[in-house]
Enzyme design. Structure first.
Site, PDB file in Angstrom:
ATOM      1  N   SER A  10      -6.633  -0.970   1.752  1.00 51.95           N
ATOM      2  CA  SER A  10      -6.774   0.233   2.487  1.00 51.95           C
ATOM      3  C   SER A  10      -7.660   1.078   2.163  1.00 51.95           C
ATOM      4  O   SER A  10      -9.376   1.019   2.040  1.00 51.95           O
ATOM      5  CB  SER A  10      -5.287   0.563   2.418  1.00 51.95           C
ATOM      6  OG  SER A  10      -5.605   1.991   3.118  1.00 51.95           O
ATOM      7  N   HIS A  37      -6.909  -1.791   6.496  1.00 56.83           N
ATOM      8  CA  HIS A  37      -6.513  -0.250   7.612  1.00 56.83           C
ATOM      9  C   HIS A  37      -6.994   0.307   8.153  1.00 56.83           C
ATOM     10  O   HIS A  37      -8.125   1.178   7.531  1.00 56.83           O
ATOM     11  CB  HIS A  37      -5.322   0.478   6.740  1.00 56.83           C
ATOM     12  CG  HIS A  37      -4.549   0.159   6.275  1.00 56.83           C
ATOM     13  ND1 HIS A  37      -3.595   0.627   5.374  1.00 56.83           N
ATOM     14  CD2 HIS A  37      -3.704  -1.471   5.801  1.00 56.83           C
ATOM     15  CE1 HIS A  37      -2.280  -0.795   4.856  1.00 56.83           C
ATOM     16  NE2 HIS A  37      -2.464  -1.685   5.391  1.00 56.83           N
ATOM     17  N   ASP A 127       1.735  -2.344   1.435  1.00 58.43           N
ATOM     18  CA  ASP A 127       1.186  -3.458   1.485  1.00 58.43           C
ATOM     19  C   ASP A 127       0.451  -4.758   1.372  1.00 58.43           C
ATOM     20  O   ASP A 127      -0.472  -4.152   0.560  1.00 58.43           O
ATOM     21  CB  ASP A 127       0.597  -2.699   2.979  1.00 58.43           C
ATOM     22  CG  ASP A 127       0.518  -3.751   4.508  1.00 58.43           C
ATOM     23  OD1 ASP A 127       0.949  -4.731   4.462  1.00 58.43           O
ATOM     24  OD2 ASP A 127      -0.296  -3.390   5.242  1.00 58.43           O
TER      25      ASP A 127
END
Length: 847
Positions: A10, A37, A127
């Site tokens: 991310s 992401h 995540d």
């Protein structure tokens, strides 16, 4: 399909991915899939930027493709990618918080099994944690970036603390480790079926036996009765992590490495689980079986429901079943005594289950309504609410050796028997039959069955594998004797070397204790019950209201004063205390018992424990005592007087208790006010958490976008430098103008011909006084821009020097016209002495 490496990141993950790819060799034989992401509303240049770090081809996934070895694939910004049927497939992106990495990792685990590798890089949130667990449970390998090397350490920290990461390294070290592991037989030539694993176990029986012996010595669990195909795969996975290629070397490695034994133990027990897994099972329970069971139980007193989940792992199934039961009971839940037992061999996962804290990845399995009702959100994670945790008890237990729970209504043993050998099946299934109440339910996994014990259980739901207990005419006895001492291991142990004495002693002790020992409970200094021993229902019962394990609230009313006094005496003196002929009333009859409280401590701890024993050896009913000769009248009167004094003392003590309860009620009222305020603060906190998550998700996307723009700016700066150097080196007058005929760029050679200085950039061309004679320059430029043609003519400067003037349209990369380019070619060079011949490559010609 070739081995696939999933790389999740991310904020800050782009730089880490660049570093990882930069250190990867181009020929690894693996495919790499990068899940980052990204802002779904903005196009990404990630493939182009990543392509500069590796010689492997880098492409964005735009359709369903078959992954090729030695290639890198990038997830697009507005979709999620999953591995399915040997291909990489795009699916719609969820509107919830980013969990795209978990989705891909879980699909990768299911698709590739032991040939899956998961890597979590820099990022915020959690995540990837649940996905790494799925990969590890499937036999794959897992990595996480070190917190120190990560620009944002939340994602790798969540993965590392979960315990599902094999190796923690910086990105460059991960790259080198992957290239080495890629050559290991576990990745290159995985076993395809159980038969191959059985053959491998037979060939290496002695070494496998040494591994099991190391586990048994340190962890106290004998795995010789477990399914060998699964054990072999899990052992080979640990061998791949340490780059050990033979079982003999690994067995020697275990002898001197206690930490590795613990890690192998956890690996052998890891199981994929999630909330409401196989939702059809929970739907059938809630709509059909639980209502029928509760209807029968309502006719009994007290209203009690007991459930056992062996092999509970980190507790998701236990809490899922608890939520289903609470939903089925609705507003009547407070009137029931609900006990749900979750057990597992691993102490670490049991501790995890007790805490009841899970990552935000559970959002895909738990509905928003259930999240609001049964969970508390804290720091981006979810914790099971207190109302659910209070009815769930977790403990370490070995179903292959320890006795089961009793008087159960439901046993959910899903996907546990598949790891056990047929010999252990013959032990466990009769145990389940013994533990269940009549008409109790046994739930098994889709690939499991009761096997040879069909007379003990009736299949009532074939699709969901739900059985009900049958009262068999001659049920086979449930065996509670540990079997590992009676089964000859097939990997080298000799019958003469087996010692039956310890097992015989344990079994004899257990028979004596279960048959003749009095009922008892183990409590702490706060009078909380931690263990029930024997049949305690004569002395203890649950009253209507919230569930509790406080002994004084469980004890029958007229037993409380004597019980309280005896326990207090033992706590105060630290010595055993005893009260004889205490009275307890059950179903209108009076009984006399002895109460004995024995303090003790467990070796290695400072906690104080108390064994409360209810001795029924003096039990007599009132009618029986009246029939016995009581002696002289004086003795009768003295006995009556003592009874009256005892009654008075009990009444006084009861008054004290009532005052104490009144005080408790006041405290409870104050507590309710505090809870009300807490509810308001919690509601506000949830709103702030939601806003924080939205901002966090947006910030992640902006951070990734900023990294892309920063790299793009570096590219632009490099291109600008190259263009400036190119124009400076061209000895030819060139001027570029835009559609408004404003000077945008000029070469140094153009200063003499067009009279342009560096400060003239941005000025209209008509404001300049060029040294060449072209009165209709603006007209020529307009024609070129409008017609897209090229104009050429011969012109001269004030000194009579001849030039070829060429005007071409200025085209952008997307083929749009944004001005014109003016070029002067000196065609009069040879007329003047001392001048060199013009270079034809620059467009000059002789007149």
């Amino acid at each position: 399909m070739c081995p696939i490496v999933g790389i999740g990141g991310s904020a800050g993950g782009f730089e880490a991915a660049m570093d990882l790819l930069r250190h990867l060799p181009p020929q690894t034989g693996m495919a790499f899939v990068i899940v980052q992401h990204l802002d779904p509303h903005h196009g990404s240049r990630l493939p182009n930027l990543l392509g500069k770090a590796t010689s492997m081809p880098v492409s964005e996934i735009t359709r369903t493709i078959i992954p090729q070895p030695n290639a890198v694939y990038v997830q697009p910004p507005n979709k999620c990618v999953i591995a399915k049927s040997g291909k990489l497939t795009l699916v719609s992106r969820t509107e919830r918080q980013n969990v795209g990495i978990d989705h891909f990792f879980e699909s990768l685990a299911e698709e590739c099994g032991s040939r899956a590798i998961g890597i979590v890089l820099s990022g915020t949130g959690s995540d990837g944690t649940a996905g790494l667990r799925a990969i590890k449970a499937a036999g794959g390998l897992t990595f996480a970036q070190t917190e120190e090397s990560a620009k944002f350490d939340a994602m790798p920290r969540s993965a590392i603390r979960s315990g599902f990461v094999d190796l923690v390294m910086p990105p460059d070290a991960i790259a080198r480790e992957i290239s080495r592991i890629g050559e290991h037989p576990y990745i290159r030539r995985p076993m395809t079926d159980g038969a191959e694993a059985e053959k491998e176990a037979y060939r290496q029986a002695d070494d496998l036996g040494r591994v099991f012996l190391s586990l048994k010595k340190q962890m106290g669990v004998d795995f010789s009765g477990y399914k060998e195909s699964t054990l072999i795969r899990r052992i080979q996975r640990r061998m791949a992590v340490h780059r050990i290629d033979t079982l003999k070397r690994y067995a020697r490695f275990l002898r001197d490495n206690k930490k590795e034994i613990e890690l192998l133990f956890d690996d052998l027990l890891i199981n994929v689980t999630r909330f409401f897994r196989d939702e059809k099972v929970f739907r059938a329970l809630k709509k059909r079986f639980l209502p029928a069971l509760l209807k029968k139980k309502r006719k009994t007193r007290p209203q009690e429901l007991r459930v056992w989940i062996p092999g509970c792992a980190t507790g998701e199934e236990v809490y899922s079943l608890a939520i289903s039961i609470l939903e089925a009971l609705g507003g009547q839940a407070s009137k029931w005594r609900i006990q749900i037992f979750g057990t597992d061999l691993s102490e670490s996962v049991v501790e995890h289950a007790r805490l009841g804290i899970y990552s935000s990845a559970i959002e895909k399995d738990v509905s928003p309504a259930r999240l609001r009702r049964f969970f508390l959100k804290r720091d981006g994670a979810y914790q099971i609410g207190r109302n659910v945790r209070d009815i769930c008890t977790f403990a370490r237990q070995n179903i292959a050796a320890d006795p089961p729970f009793s008087r159960l209504d439901i046993i959910s043993c899903r996907n546990v028997l598949i790891y056990l050998s047929p010999e252990l099946h013959k032990r466990c299934i009769p145990q389940f039959h013994y533990a269940l109440n009549p008409d109790g339910f046994l739930i098994l996994g889709p690939a499991e069955s009761v096997g040879l014990y069909e007379e003990l259980f009736k299949l009532v739901d074939k699709k969901n594998k739900i059985y009900t207990k049958e009262a068999a005419a001659s049920p086979r006895p449930a065996v509670f004797i540990p079997q590992q001492g009676l089964k000859l291991p097939h990997f080298g142990a000799k019958p003469a070397a087996i010692n039956f004495e310890p097992d015989l002693l344990k079994v004899a002790d257990r028979i004596v204790l279960s048959t003749y020992a009095p009922a008892a409970v183990v409590i702490d200094d706060k009078m909380q019950v931690h263990q029930f021993r024997g049949r305690t229902d004569l002395f203890l019962e649950h009253t209507p209201g919230p569930a509790t394990f406080n002994l004084l609230q469980l004890a029958r009313t007229n037993l409380v004063p004597d019980l309280r006094a005896t326990i207090r005496r033992a706590i105060k003196t630290g010595k055993a205390a005893r009260t004889e002929r205490a009275k307890v009333t059950l179903r209108g009859k009076n009984y006399e018992i002895n109460i004995q409280v024995v303090p003790f401590k467990v070796m290695g701890t400072d906690l104080s424990w108390y064994l409360v024993i209810f001795d029924e050896t003096t039990r007599r009913t009132r009618a029986e005592r009246l029939l016995q000769p009581l002696g002289k009248a004086g003795a009768q009167g003295e006995l009556s007087e003592l009874r009256r004094e005892l009654t008075a003392s009990k009444q006084s003590l009861q008054a004290v208790i009532e005052e104490h309860e009144a005080t408790n009620e006041e405290l409870k009222a104050s507590n309710e006010e505090v809870e009300s305020s807490n509810e308001e603060l919690q509601s506000t906190n949830e709103e702030l958490e939601t806003a924080k998550e939205e901002l966090q998700s947006t910030n992640e996307e902006l951070t990734t976008l900023n990294e892309e723009l920063s790299n793009r700016n570096l590219e632009m700066m490099q291109m600008t430098n190259e263009l400036n150097n190119l124009l400076s080196s061209i000895q030819m007058p060139i001027v570029m103008v835009d559609n408004a005929l404003t000077v945008r760029r000029a070469t140094p050679a153009a200063r003499g011909a067009f009279n342009i200085l560096s400060t003239d950039i941005g000025r209209p061309l008509r404001d300049l006084r060029p040294n060449i004679d072209v009165p209709d320059m603006e007209k020529i430029l307009r024609e070129v821009i409008e017609t897209l043609g090229t104009r050429e003519r011969n012109v001269s400067d004030k000194h009579g020097r001849q030039y070829s003037l060429r005007v071409r349209p200025y085209r952008t990369t997307d083929d749009k016209i944004d001005g014109a380019v003016i070029t002067l070619v000196d065609i009069d060079g040879e007329k003047r002495p001392g001048l060199e011949k013009p270079n034809h490559e620059h467009g000059s010609s002789r007149k």
